[in-house]
Scaffold this active site. Structure first.
Site, PDB file in Angstrom:
ATOM      1  NE  ARG A 217      -3.343   0.533   2.871  1.00 51.43           N
ATOM      2  CZ  ARG A 217      -4.158   0.273   4.244  1.00 51.43           C
ATOM      3  NH1 ARG A 217      -3.655   1.034   5.140  1.00 51.43           N
ATOM      4  NH2 ARG A 217      -5.099  -0.501   4.305  1.00 51.43           N
TER       5      ARG A 217
ATOM      6  CB  SER B 101     -12.214  -2.291   1.887  1.00 55.84           C
ATOM      7  OG  SER B 101     -10.619  -2.582   1.681  1.00 55.84           O
TER       8      SER B 101
ATOM      9  CE  LYS C 280      -7.352   3.651   4.873  1.00 56.96           C
ATOM     10  NZ  LYS C 280      -8.020   2.677   3.852  1.00 56.96           N
TER      11      LYS C 280
END
Length: 202
Positions: A32, A100, A130
């Site tokens: 990522r 997700s 997040k």
């Protein structure tokens, strides 16, 4: 491919990832990157693909089907805004496809119907990565979905056991793994939650 165990997600600096891969404790590694530099992302993904092949760990690319195909990754993971799951499934036959699903069982079922091999729920705990993410209750991991369920968000060695006890097949970890003083040992400690019979082996 049946995913179970520690699902590591790369930090922005991938230099420390080799230690985790060398531990033999990862069931998967997701690349990522927030970088807008596509050349950099391709170089990093190629580097990780080589390392993952060397250690027998599937590399999953976050949010980028084209990059996954370009580097020969084992699969791709898509979020709600990252493209068409059915289209990705058609382009990635025989490779892993993850989705997700936040806190939404209905979204998970749609993803599976579109060809997802595993689904991720989270954030299960408050996450520094997040902080604005929705919270996903642990009850989601008891749902009989027929594919592996990955828990993500705020997972540490201290709270991972309760997530696994709730029914998660994998725990996705960034900070508590890659900021540990001994990354390889931390990876093994996470893996031992899934395989306690190995906990006392040298």
């Amino acid at each position: 491919m049946k995913l179970r165990g520690l699902y590591a997600i790369t930090p922005e600096d991938i230099g420390c990832v080799a230690d985790a891969l060398a531990s033999g404790a990862l069931c998967a590694l997701q690349y990522r990157s927030k970088s807008a530099d596509r050349a950099r992302r391709r170089v990093e993904a190629l580097t990780l693909a080589q390392l993952c092949r060397r250690h027998g760990v599937p590399l999953i690319i976050n949010d980028d089907v084209e990059l996954a195909l370009a580097v020969g990754a084992a699969g791709v993971h898509l979020g709600r805004e990252d493209g068409d799951l059915a289209g990705a499934r058609a382009r990635l036959p025989g490779r892993l496809l993850g989705a997700s699903c936040y806190d939404q069982p209905a979204l998970a079922r749609r993803a599976i119907a579109a060809g997802a091999d595993y689904v991720a729920f989270g954030s299960v705990f408050p996450s520094a990565t997040k902080p604005g993410a929705v919270r996903a209750p642990l009850a989601l991991f008891s749902l009989p979905l027929g594919v592996p369920k990955v828990a993500i968000g705020g997972i540490t060695l201290a709270n991972a056991q309760q997530v696994v006890a709730a029914g998660a097949d994998c725990v996705a970890v960034i900070t508590d793994l890659f900021e540990a003083p001994d990354i390889a040992q931390r990876a093994r400690d996470f893996a031992n939650i899934f395989h306690p019979e190995n906990a006392h082996r040298p």
